[in-house]
Write a protein that holds these residues in place. Structure first.
Motif, short mmCIF file in Angstrom:
data_model
loop_
_atom_site.label_atom_id
_atom_site.label_comp_id
_atom_site.label_asym_id
_atom_site.label_seq_id
_atom_site.Cartn_x
_atom_site.Cartn_y
_atom_site.Cartn_z
N ARG A 169 -6.32 3.08 2.55
CA ARG A 169 -5.87 1.68 2.67
C ARG A 169 -4.41 1.54 2.26
NH1 ARG A 169 -10.86 0.59 0.32
NH2 ARG A 169 -9.85 0.28 -1.70
N ARG A 170 -4.05 2.21 1.18
CA ARG A 170 -2.67 2.13 0.71
C ARG A 170 -1.72 2.77 1.73
NH1 ARG A 170 -0.30 3.92 -5.15
NH2 ARG A 170 1.77 3.07 -4.81
N GLU A 171 -2.14 3.88 2.32
CA GLU A 171 -1.34 4.54 3.34
C GLU A 171 -1.10 3.60 4.52
OE1 GLU A 171 -1.90 8.57 6.00
OE2 GLU A 171 -2.96 8.40 4.10
N ALA A 172 -2.13 2.89 4.92
CA ALA A 172 -2.01 1.95 6.03
C ALA A 172 -1.08 0.78 5.67
CB ALA A 172 -3.38 1.42 6.43
N ARG A 173 -1.23 0.27 4.45
CA ARG A 173 -0.36 -0.85 4.02
C ARG A 173 1.10 -0.42 3.97
NH1 ARG A 173 -4.46 -1.71 0.12
NH2 ARG A 173 -3.10 -0.80 -1.47
#
Length: 106
Positions: A30-34
């Motif tokens: 999720r952090r990678e996507a954000r």
């Protein structure tokens, strides 16, 4: 620009699906996507130049490689997770720094 955004979004989603299928590090994913979305938004708004975007994406790829290596044995240890999250912290600071350099390119 719209085409670039669609391609970037498709790439981010594809990498999320691929990494989610492998091991299951949803918080990291999720952090990678954000962070990928923050880079894309910075390019769209003009806060980031092409070279800055290229540098940030290279950093994101490095973090993604770290994650893949950690997932290779099927288990992401606490230490591996900590190192990945520290790398994500560094990349997040780089994104912020380049987005807020107030026209000073580099």
């Amino acid at each position: 620009m719209k085409k670039l955004s669609v391609i970037l979004l498709a790439g981010v989603l594809a990498s999320l699906l691929a990494s989610a299928a492998v091991a299951g590090t949803p918080r990291i994913d999720r952090r990678e996507a954000r962070q990928g979305a923050r880079i894309a938004e910075g390019r769209r708004s003009g806060e980031l130049t092409r070279p800055e975007v290229a540098r940030l994406r290279a950093g994101q790829r490095q973090v993604h490689r770290m994650e893949r290596r950690a997932e290779a044995d099927g288990i992401v240890t606490r230490g591996e997770r900590r190192r990945i999250e520290q790398a994500q912290d560094r990349e997040s600071r780089a994104i912020h720094r380049l987005k807020h350099n107030h026209g000073q390119r580099g």
